[in-house]
Write a protein that holds these residues in place. Structure first.
Motif, short mmCIF file in Angstrom:
data_model
loop_
_atom_site.label_atom_id
_atom_site.label_comp_id
_atom_site.label_asym_id
_atom_site.label_seq_id
_atom_site.Cartn_x
_atom_site.Cartn_y
_atom_site.Cartn_z
N VAL A 116 31.07 35.09 38.61
CA VAL A 116 31.74 35.33 37.40
C VAL A 116 33.55 34.97 37.90
O VAL A 116 33.89 35.38 38.59
N HIS A 117 33.99 34.19 37.01
CA HIS A 117 35.42 33.49 37.02
C HIS A 117 36.13 33.97 35.78
O HIS A 117 35.86 33.58 34.59
N ASP A 118 37.29 34.32 36.12
CA ASP A 118 38.07 34.80 34.87
C ASP A 118 38.75 33.46 34.54
O ASP A 118 39.04 32.45 35.33
N HIS A 119 39.74 33.73 33.62
CA HIS A 119 40.51 32.35 33.10
C HIS A 119 41.34 32.02 33.95
O HIS A 119 41.76 30.83 33.97
N ARG A 120 41.92 32.72 35.15
CA ARG A 120 42.86 32.13 35.97
C ARG A 120 42.23 31.72 37.07
O ARG A 120 42.73 30.99 37.80
N SER A 121 40.84 31.56 37.16
CA SER A 121 40.34 31.30 38.53
C SER A 121 40.45 29.62 38.80
O SER A 121 39.84 28.91 37.89
N ASP A 122 40.77 29.21 39.72
CA ASP A 122 40.80 27.70 40.10
C ASP A 122 39.62 27.66 41.13
O ASP A 122 39.26 26.32 41.25
N GLY A 123 39.52 28.49 42.24
CA GLY A 123 38.68 28.23 43.24
C GLY A 123 39.31 27.62 44.20
O GLY A 123 39.35 28.28 45.49
N TRP A 124 39.67 26.45 44.22
CA TRP A 124 40.14 25.82 45.49
C TRP A 124 41.78 26.25 45.86
O TRP A 124 41.83 26.07 46.90
N HIS A 125 42.50 26.61 44.89
CA HIS A 125 43.86 26.94 45.14
C HIS A 125 44.14 28.38 45.07
O HIS A 125 44.98 28.79 45.35
N ASP A 126 42.94 29.39 44.60
CA ASP A 126 43.28 30.62 44.61
C ASP A 126 43.23 31.27 46.05
O ASP A 126 42.80 30.96 46.95
N ARG A 127 44.23 32.29 46.21
CA ARG A 127 44.39 32.98 47.30
C ARG A 127 44.03 34.32 46.94
O ARG A 127 44.39 35.16 46.11
N PRO A 128 43.13 35.31 47.97
CA PRO A 128 43.01 36.66 47.55
C PRO A 128 43.99 37.35 47.37
O PRO A 128 44.00 38.51 46.53
N GLU A 129 45.18 37.37 47.88
CA GLU A 129 46.48 38.17 47.66
C GLU A 129 46.90 37.98 46.26
O GLU A 129 47.83 38.82 46.15
N ASP A 130 46.54 36.85 45.47
CA ASP A 130 47.10 36.57 44.27
C ASP A 130 46.39 37.45 43.16
O ASP A 130 46.83 37.33 42.08
N GLY A 131 45.46 38.14 43.61
CA GLY A 131 44.67 39.07 42.61
C GLY A 131 43.13 38.58 42.48
O GLY A 131 42.63 37.39 42.77
N LEU A 132 42.44 39.73 41.90
CA LEU A 132 40.95 39.26 41.72
C LEU A 132 40.73 38.56 40.58
O LEU A 132 41.17 38.68 39.63
N LYS A 133 40.17 37.21 40.82
CA LYS A 133 39.71 36.34 39.95
C LYS A 133 38.41 35.86 39.84
O LYS A 133 37.92 35.25 38.81
N CYS A 134 37.46 36.18 40.73
CA CYS A 134 36.06 36.00 40.52
C CYS A 134 35.52 36.86 41.56
O CYS A 134 35.78 37.52 42.55
N VAL A 135 33.96 37.10 41.07
CA VAL A 135 33.35 38.10 41.84
C VAL A 135 31.73 37.40 41.79
O VAL A 135 31.48 36.60 41.12
N MET A 136 31.32 37.85 43.07
CA MET A 136 29.83 37.45 42.86
C MET A 136 29.24 38.73 42.91
O MET A 136 29.10 39.88 43.33
N ILE A 137 27.82 38.90 42.01
CA ILE A 137 26.96 39.89 41.58
C ILE A 137 25.64 39.59 42.27
O ILE A 137 25.06 38.54 42.10
N SER A 138 25.24 40.42 43.15
CA SER A 138 24.09 40.30 43.79
C SER A 138 23.21 41.62 43.64
O SER A 138 23.43 42.55 43.87
N TYR A 139 22.00 41.28 42.99
CA TYR A 139 20.95 42.45 42.57
C TYR A 139 20.08 42.77 43.63
O TYR A 139 19.72 41.81 44.52
#
Length: 493
Positions: A321-344
């Motif tokens: 799940v990616h929020d509207h700010r998520s870019d992936g390639w240029h995101d840095r973890p310290e900039d805030g949570l922008k995506c998660v992986m859900i594993s069942y």
């Protein structure tokens, strides 16, 4: 003083696999693990009747004839309770609330995404064909002359980000294709194309969970190793490596016991390995500084959720799940949570998940202030940091799992600091040393070190993950046995 042919430091996947290969060729092997259970990031922890994974969640390429299937046949791991994910959607990427399914099979993968991007059908077909080519040539690394090329002019020296830009000029499609890449560190300036392509290729081939947890892999390899006359010792921390006559002569355990071996293989971080060695002319300061200065990939925050019975339907896929700010390639973890992986976690009975994990990148700088404190004694500020991150994870995941917050019966959290404490990963790095396509010869390491009988293995060398580490174990053992002997019994074609 007990003497061995090979002593292996660390019982992660690479260490255990090296032990298996070498013991299978008649060598006297001892694997030393400082913790109570073997496995490294394959370790699990038990809470009540549930076993939670710490670093392992799913594997790719385990289908008949596929690369991991050949490797795990060699290691005797195929009869574990593997559980295939949904072939029509083993992964699902959510961007701006819209779902994009990743299907197994290269053609099916391209056709499924082409329903969302009909004008890009040819680009998707070309992308899938390229991944297929990379996946089919994984074992070329064992052919004469190919290994040197692997570290210089190969796909390690090309940019994954640039490749995607050249493949399609549709920014949304690029974002989707990279949307499942929490299984690697997605950095536009460094990620080698080979890492991106080989890992994604394996999962498109097939994707599998392991019912009951990844520790079963470590347990099975340990059983095999002991059956071949090898040793796997836990609570046995290597505290010093001593050189004499131009080779490692002594391995000190727990500050007192001394062992000797003709070869020493380290499955722990190269920088940590060098910190164990005495001053020696074999290791010049420039080499020590080089290894110590190599940047590490980010760590991971994991939220383990025990769910109320019957509250959350099981989904036989992973959801990114990616929020509207998520870019992936240029995101840095310290900039805030922008995506998660859900594993069942798959249910033993019924149709609802007993638990799930939510993972998101986390930087070392966020937890570094507590690095000198032991687990359980890091104070209120650290506890609050984890609680805030857990809340952010649940908030983002709730868009895909309505009522998630009310469905939680119990939660457990881990950070890069937890990961460092229990796996000895420097800075709690999830994927080891950062491979850099602009400096492949500097960041993609070989098993050899300046000490002739000290070798390296594991995710810090070239390719991380179950598949990458398994291949690397053969590279390491080839330094002792020779390539043809080390790969004897492994289906390379």
């Amino acid at each position: 003083m007990e003497s061995y042919d090979v002593i292996i430091i660390g019982s992660g996947l690479g260490g255990l696999e090296c032990g298996y290969i070498l013991a299978g060729h008649g060598m006297k092997v001892c694997v030393l693990e400082r913790h109570a259970q073997p496995g490294g990031c394959l370790q699990t922890f038990q809470r009540g009747d549930l076993r939670f994974d710490t670093g392992f969640h799913y594997v790719g390429g385990l289908g008949e004839g596929q690369p991991l299937h050949r490797l795990f046949r060699y290691f005797g791991l195929l009869d574990l309770p593997w559980y295939p994910l949904d072939q029509a959607a083993f992964d699902e990427v959510i961007i701006d609330g819209k779902a994009y399914a990743f299907a197994n099979g290269y053609e099916r993968f391209a056709d499924t995404l082409a329903r969302h991007f009909p004008a890009r059908r040819n680009e998707l077909a070309a992308y899938a064909a390229f991944l297929k080519h990379v996946g089919e040539h994984l074992f070329d690394a064992f052919t004469p002359g190919h290994a040197d090329e692997l570290y210089t002019t190969s796909l390690f020296a090309q940019s994954a980000f640039d490749f995607l830009k050249e493949t399609t000029d549709d920014p949304l499609l690029r974002k989707v294709l990279a949307g499942t890449s929490l299984k690697m560190e997605l950095r536009a300036d460094t990620l080698p194309l080979y890492v991106f392509a080989q890992i994604n290729s394996a999962f498109i081939q097939s994707a599998w969970r392991l019912r009951g947890g990844g520790s079963q892999i470590a347990e099975r390899l340990s059983q095999h190793l002991r059956a071949m006359g090898g040793e796997v010792r836990t609570r046995a921390e290597v505290t010093r490596l001593t050189e004499a006559g131009g080779r490692l002569a002594t391995v000190e355990v727990n500050g007192e016991e001394r062992l000797s071996a003709r070869w020493v293989i380290s499955d722990v971080h190269p920088a940590y390995t060098l910190s164990l060695t005495d001053e020696t002319k074999l290791l010049r300061n420039i080499y020590r500084r080089r290894i110590a200065s190599l940047p590490n990939t980010f760590g991971m925050f994991t939220l383990h959720l025990r769910l109320k019975p019957g509250s959350v339907p099981y989904r036989n896929r992973n959801v990114f799940v990616h929020d509207h700010r998520s870019d992936g390639w240029h995101d840095r973890p310290e900039d805030g949570l922008k995506c998660v992986m859900i594993s069942y976690y798959p249910p033993e009975t019924g149709s609802c998940a007993p638990a799930l994990d939510i993972l998101t990148p986390m930087s070392w700088s966020e937890v570094a202030p507590w690095q000198d404190l032991p687990p359980g004694r890091r104070g209120e500020a650290y506890a609050q940091l984890k609680a805030d991150r857990a809340e952010a994870c649940i908030r983002l995941a709730s868009g895909q799992i309505p009522g998630l917050r009310d469905a939680v019966e119990k939660m457990y959290m881990s950070t890069p600091l937890s990961y460092m404490s229990y796996t000895n990963a420097v800075e709690g790095s999830a994927y080891g040393i950062r491979k850099d396509c602009t400096r492949p010869m500097y960041t993609v390491l070989t098993p050899r070190t300046p000490i002739p009988n000290l070798l390296l293995t594991g995710q810090n060398l070239n390719l991380h993950g179950i598949l990458g580490v398994s291949v690397t174990s053969f590279f390491t053992c080839a330094e002792i046995l020779g390539r043809d002997t080390a790969t004897k019994g492994l289906e390379l074609t």
